[in-house]
Scaffold this motif. Sequence first.
Motif, PDB file in Angstrom:
ATOM      1  N   GLY A  43       4.602  14.008  -1.265  1.00 28.75           N
ATOM      2  CA  GLY A  43       5.375  12.820  -1.869  1.00 28.75           C
ATOM      3  C   GLY A  43       6.594  12.581  -1.232  1.00 28.75           C
ATOM      4  O   GLY A  43       6.906  11.214  -1.049  1.00 28.75           O
ATOM      5  N   SER A  44       7.372  13.557  -0.985  1.00 27.07           N
ATOM      6  CA  SER A  44       8.657  13.426  -0.621  1.00 27.07           C
ATOM      7  C   SER A  44       8.714  12.845   0.735  1.00 27.07           C
ATOM      8  O   SER A  44       9.639  12.041   1.389  1.00 27.07           O
ATOM      9  N   GLY A  45       7.701  13.075   1.681  1.00 29.24           N
ATOM     10  CA  GLY A  45       7.347  12.705   2.859  1.00 29.24           C
ATOM     11  C   GLY A  45       6.898  11.058   2.875  1.00 29.24           C
ATOM     12  O   GLY A  45       7.576  10.414   3.737  1.00 29.24           O
ATOM     13  N   TRP A  46       6.269  10.692   1.916  1.00 29.98           N
ATOM     14  CA  TRP A  46       6.015   9.476   1.763  1.00 29.98           C
ATOM     15  C   TRP A  46       7.242   8.851   1.515  1.00 29.98           C
ATOM     16  O   TRP A  46       7.509   7.586   1.954  1.00 29.98           O
ATOM     17  N   ARG A  47       8.072   9.175   0.649  1.00 28.15           N
ATOM     18  CA  ARG A  47       9.272   8.436   0.236  1.00 28.15           C
ATOM     19  C   ARG A  47      10.307   8.204   1.543  1.00 28.15           C
ATOM     20  O   ARG A  47      10.812   7.136   1.702  1.00 28.15           O
ATOM     21  N   GLU A  48      10.461   9.571   2.179  1.00 33.49           N
ATOM     22  CA  GLU A  48      11.210   9.343   3.531  1.00 33.49           C
ATOM     23  C   GLU A  48      10.792   8.322   4.602  1.00 33.49           C
ATOM     24  O   GLU A  48      11.765   7.797   5.131  1.00 33.49           O
ATOM     25  N   LEU A  49       9.334   8.488   4.621  1.00 25.38           N
ATOM     26  CA  LEU A  49       8.712   7.386   5.591  1.00 25.38           C
ATOM     27  C   LEU A  49       9.137   5.983   5.045  1.00 25.38           C
ATOM     28  O   LEU A  49       9.598   5.262   5.979  1.00 25.38           O
ATOM     29  N   ARG A  50       9.223   5.740   3.911  1.00 29.52           N
ATOM     30  CA  ARG A  50       9.368   4.287   3.424  1.00 29.52           C
ATOM     31  C   ARG A  50      11.066   3.793   3.499  1.00 29.52           C
ATOM     32  O   ARG A  50      11.368   3.173   4.017  1.00 29.52           O
ATOM     33  N   HIS A  51      11.834   5.229   3.364  1.00 31.58           N
ATOM     34  CA  HIS A  51      13.333   5.068   3.543  1.00 31.58           C
ATOM     35  C   HIS A  51      13.639   4.613   5.184  1.00 31.58           C
ATOM     36  O   HIS A  51      14.474   3.837   5.428  1.00 31.58           O
ATOM     37  N   PRO A  92       0.910  -1.325   0.027  1.00 28.52           N
ATOM     38  CA  PRO A  92       0.040  -0.196   0.071  1.00 28.52           C
ATOM     39  C   PRO A  92       0.773   1.258  -0.099  1.00 28.52           C
ATOM     40  O   PRO A  92       0.512   2.254  -0.596  1.00 28.52           O
ATOM     41  N   HIS A  93       2.113   1.290   0.759  1.00 25.29           N
ATOM     42  CA  HIS A  93       2.934   2.364   0.727  1.00 25.29           C
ATOM     43  C   HIS A  93       3.420   2.667  -0.632  1.00 25.29           C
ATOM     44  O   HIS A  93       3.503   4.010  -1.036  1.00 25.29           O
ATOM     45  N   GLN A  94       3.832   1.625  -1.210  1.00 21.50           N
ATOM     46  CA  GLN A  94       4.447   1.766  -2.650  1.00 21.50           C
ATOM     47  C   GLN A  94       3.481   2.475  -3.627  1.00 21.50           C
ATOM     48  O   GLN A  94       3.898   3.014  -4.590  1.00 21.50           O
ATOM     49  N   LEU A  95       2.103   1.942  -3.523  1.00 18.68           N
ATOM     50  CA  LEU A  95       1.054   2.217  -4.374  1.00 18.68           C
ATOM     51  C   LEU A  95       0.791   3.923  -4.434  1.00 18.68           C
ATOM     52  O   LEU A  95       0.844   4.562  -5.281  1.00 18.68           O
ATOM     53  N   ILE A  96       0.835   4.322  -3.102  1.00 18.15           N
ATOM     54  CA  ILE A  96       0.890   5.716  -2.653  1.00 18.15           C
ATOM     55  C   ILE A  96       1.864   6.458  -3.426  1.00 18.15           C
ATOM     56  O   ILE A  96       1.754   7.385  -4.166  1.00 18.15           O
ATOM     57  N   VAL A  97       3.219   6.075  -3.186  1.00 19.24           N
ATOM     58  CA  VAL A  97       4.264   6.566  -3.752  1.00 19.24           C
ATOM     59  C   VAL A  97       3.894   6.698  -5.519  1.00 19.24           C
ATOM     60  O   VAL A  97       4.395   7.681  -6.270  1.00 19.24           O
ATOM     61  N   MET A  98       3.659   5.476  -6.084  1.00 19.40           N
ATOM     62  CA  MET A  98       3.358   5.444  -7.502  1.00 19.40           C
ATOM     63  C   MET A  98       2.390   6.568  -7.882  1.00 19.40           C
ATOM     64  O   MET A  98       2.561   6.995  -8.834  1.00 19.40           O
ATOM     65  N   LEU A  99       1.390   6.635  -7.114  1.00 19.03           N
ATOM     66  CA  LEU A  99       0.225   7.808  -7.420  1.00 19.03           C
ATOM     67  C   LEU A  99       1.114   9.101  -7.397  1.00 19.03           C
ATOM     68  O   LEU A  99       0.560   9.970  -8.466  1.00 19.03           O
ATOM     69  N   PHE A 100       1.550   9.521  -6.426  1.00 22.06           N
ATOM     70  CA  PHE A 100       2.417  10.760  -6.640  1.00 22.06           C
ATOM     71  C   PHE A 100       3.277  10.806  -7.753  1.00 22.06           C
ATOM     72  O   PHE A 100       3.276  11.942  -8.347  1.00 22.06           O
TER      73      PHE A 100
END
Length: 130
Positions: A116-124, A21-29
């Motif tokens: 979106g950068s917040g989502w990517r940082e969260l993933r990292h 689900p997290h990757q899907l959100i990043v893909m949407l961004f």
Amino acid sequence: MRGVNAYARVGVESAVMSADPHQLIVMLFDGAQASIAAARLHLQDGNRAAKGAAISKAIDIVNNGLAAALDREKGGEIAENLGQIYDYVARLLLRANLRDEVGALDEAAALLENIGSGWRELRHTAAINL
């Protein structure tokens, strides 16, 4: 060209099917940003039809992807604030389409990049802590 498009579509479908689900959100961004970038290029080239299609795709991603994914019950104030930002972004994109405003595209892209950068940082960060 048809084969290349079919191959690309299979690649995207495979990525979506295997994404969490997290990757899907990043893909949407990422998809929204790609559509906004395409709209900017079409606007500069004077291709109004392609610009409109790209902006419509970005609006669809924001409204039916990002905003629809918000869980307003569990997300509380954060989800509500994100919903308001997504609504504002959609209105910016609509204005950019109607008035050919590059500035509105830029503002929409900047807002989406911040979130979106917040989502990517969260993933990292989550990957480092595992």
